[in-house]
Structure formats: structure tokens, C-alpha cells
Design an enzyme around this catalytic site. Structure first.
Site, PDB file in Angstrom:
ATOM      1  CE  LYS A  11      -3.844  -2.420   2.320  1.00  9.97           C
ATOM      2  NZ  LYS A  11      -4.813  -2.395   3.469  1.00  9.97           N
ATOM      3  CE1 TYR A  51      -9.224  -2.907   0.462  1.00  8.77           C
ATOM      4  CE2 TYR A  51      -8.609  -0.890  -0.667  1.00  8.77           C
ATOM      5  CZ  TYR A  51      -8.280  -1.952   0.148  1.00  8.77           C
ATOM      6  OH  TYR A  51      -7.004  -2.072   0.648  1.00  8.77           O
ATOM      7  CG  ASN A 114      -3.549  -2.578   6.946  1.00 11.94           C
ATOM      8  OD1 ASN A 114      -3.408  -2.171   5.788  1.00 11.94           O
ATOM      9  ND2 ASN A 114      -4.568  -3.321   7.314  1.00 11.94           N
ATOM     10  CG  HIS A 117      -5.039  -6.564  -0.298  1.00  6.22           C
ATOM     11  ND1 HIS A 117      -6.270  -6.690   0.296  1.00  6.22           N
ATOM     12  CD2 HIS A 117      -5.052  -7.394  -1.381  1.00  6.22           C
ATOM     13  CE1 HIS A 117      -7.003  -7.555  -0.401  1.00  6.22           C
ATOM     14  NE2 HIS A 117      -6.289  -8.006  -1.421  1.00  6.22           N
ATOM     15  CD  GLU A 128      -8.469  -9.562  -3.758  1.00  3.89           C
ATOM     16  OE1 GLU A 128      -7.288  -9.899  -3.499  1.00  3.89           O
ATOM     17  OE2 GLU A 128      -9.318  -9.334  -2.881  1.00  3.89           O
TER      18      GLU A 128
HETATM   19  O1  CDP Z   1      -6.886  -6.281   4.755  1.00  3.91           O
HETATM   20  P1  CDP Z   1      -7.671  -7.323   5.542  1.00  3.91           P
HETATM   21  O2  CDP Z   1      -8.240  -8.419   4.662  1.00  3.91           O
HETATM   22  O3  CDP Z   1      -6.867  -7.847   6.698  1.00  3.91           O
HETATM   23  O4  CDP Z   1      -8.889  -6.535   6.218  1.00  3.91           O
HETATM   24  P2  CDP Z   1     -10.358  -6.184   5.677  1.00  3.91           P
HETATM   25  O5  CDP Z   1     -11.295  -6.364   6.812  1.00  3.91           O
HETATM   26  O6  CDP Z   1     -10.661  -6.919   4.412  1.00  3.91           O
HETATM   27  O7  CDP Z   1     -10.283  -4.614   5.377  1.00  3.91           O
HETATM   28  C1  CDP Z   1      -9.634  -4.117   4.227  1.00  3.91           C
HETATM   29  C2  CDP Z   1      -8.826  -2.897   4.649  1.00  3.91           C
HETATM   30  O8  CDP Z   1      -9.709  -1.885   5.093  1.00  3.91           O
HETATM   31  C3  CDP Z   1      -7.890  -3.142   5.842  1.00  3.91           C
HETATM   32  O9  CDP Z   1      -6.654  -3.733   5.452  1.00  3.91           O
HETATM   33  C4  CDP Z   1      -7.730  -1.737   6.401  1.00  3.91           C
HETATM   34  O10 CDP Z   1      -6.762  -0.992   5.653  1.00  3.91           O
HETATM   35  C5  CDP Z   1      -9.115  -1.135   6.136  1.00  3.91           C
HETATM   36  N1  CDP Z   1     -10.010  -1.183   7.309  1.00  3.91           N
HETATM   37  C6  CDP Z   1     -10.164  -0.054   8.099  1.00  3.91           C
HETATM   38  O11 CDP Z   1      -9.557   0.972   7.834  1.00  3.91           O
HETATM   39  N2  CDP Z   1     -11.006  -0.099   9.202  1.00  3.91           N
HETATM   40  C7  CDP Z   1     -11.702  -1.208   9.500  1.00  3.91           C
HETATM   41  N3  CDP Z   1     -12.510  -1.216  10.566  1.00  3.91           N
HETATM   42  C8  CDP Z   1     -11.557  -2.361   8.709  1.00  3.91           C
HETATM   43  C9  CDP Z   1     -10.707  -2.326   7.613  1.00  3.91           C
HETATM   44 MG    MG Z   2      -9.736  -8.318   3.223  1.00  3.44          MG
END
Ligand code: CDP
Ligand code: MG
Length: 144
Positions: A11, A51, A114, A117, A128
Site C-alpha cells: 500500500k 474494495y 497497514n 493487502h 483480484e
Molecule cells: O486487509 P484485511 O483483509 O486484513 O482486512 P479487511 O477487513 O478486508 O479490510 C480491508 C482494509 O480496510 C484493511 O486492510 C484496512 O486498511 C481497512 N479497514 C479499516 O480501515 N477499518 C476497518 N474497521 C476495517 C478495515
Molecule cells: Mg480483506
């Protein structure tokens, strides 16, 4: 068994902090193969498609703003159980409390910014990879 392929993004926080080489080296050292690799600015359209499952969530607008804020490195990693292995290497979504030794745990304090991805299932990996790469940008599978 056919090796898994998974879509990984470094990212904008990872790229702007100069962590690209270091993170790629960790995946390679694990034994995963890079079968596609590219750096680009992410368009709002690509961000929305990537997303799409998060549309309507409270964090959605800032997430799209973040992912379009600077260059992103996209890659496809291949290897046995690559989808599961890369998720483990990346660590928990909330990087502030992700385990030390994981990529998120080692390089970020934040939930949204973070670092990485990775696809979370074979279905999402296929979707994807097709979203981020043209077929001719991905190395063909080695014949066995
Ligand atoms: O990336 P990952 O699959 O671990 O998490 P996700 O639940 O699929 O969410 C995608 C991305 O959205 C995360 O990696 C975070 O950057 C962001 N996110 C966030 O900012 N706040 C949340 N409550 C959940 C996700
Ligand atoms: Mg995810």
C-alpha cells in the site's frame, strides 16, 4: 496439487516509506515466487472494484482516499498454500496489535495504514488477480 496464486498489494504507506524491497525479500525468502509485479497509481475506479465488499462501511471513504494517495506495488505470489501463508505473514488487520514478526506487526502502528493487502480466499484471489493484471502480465505456470 496446483500451487496457489494470491494478489498482494504494498500500500502507499509501504512504498512511500521505502519498504518495497524489504517486504518483497521477505516473501521471496519464504519461498514464494513473484509471477507478476507492477507499480502504479490506483484509479478511483480500480479502488472501488478492489474494495467492493467494503462499500458502505464507515471506513470506506478514507480507505479509498488512502489507497489512491500514492503509488502502490501490486504483485502475484505463487506457492504451496500461498493464500494462507501470505495472510499469516502479513498478520492481523489492525497492525498496531498484529504480532511482532508479521509484516504488519513489524512495520505499522495503524489499523488502516497497514502496509499490505493479500487475497483471503481462492475465489477472491482469482477475482483480484484478474482485476489488477492482464493475462499476459502474469507468468505462465511451469509445466511439470
Ligand atoms: O486487509 P484485511 O483483509 O486484513 O482486512 P479487511 O477487513 O478486508 O479490510 C480491508 C482494509 O480496510 C484493511 O486492510 C484496512 O486498511 C481497512 N479497514 C479499516 O480501515 N477499518 C476497518 N474497521 C476495517 C478495515
Ligand atoms: Mg480483506
Amino acid at each position: 496439487m496446483t500451487d496457489d496464486r494470491t494478489l498482494v498489494l504494498l500500500k502507499p504507506d509501504a512504498v512511500s516509506r521505502g519498504l518495497t524491497g524489504l517486504i518483497l525479500a521477505r516473501y521471496e525468502a519464504k519461498g514464494l515466487r513473484i509471477v507478476a509485479l507492477r507499480q502504479r497509481m490506483v484509479t478511483p475506479d480500480l479502488a472501488a472494484k478492489h474494495y467492493e465488499e467494503h462499500h458502505g462501511r464507515p471506513y470506506y471513504d478514507t480507505l479509498v482516499e488512502f489507497i489512491t494517495s500514492g503509488p502502490v506495488v501490486s504483485l502475484v505470489l505463487e506457492g504451496e498454500r500461498a493464500i494462507e501463508v501470505v495472510r499469516l505473514m502479513n498478520g492481523s488487520t489492525d497492525a498496531g496489535v498484529a504480532a511482532p514478526g508479521t509484516i504488519r506487526g513489524d512495520y505499522s502502528l495503524y489499523y488502516q495504514r497497514n502496509i499490505v493487502h493479500a487475497s483471503d480466499s481462492p475465489e477472491n484471489a482469482a477475482r483480484e488477480i484478474a482485476l489488477w493484471f492482464q493475462p499476459d502480465e502474469v507468468a505462465p505456470r511451469a509445466s511439470t
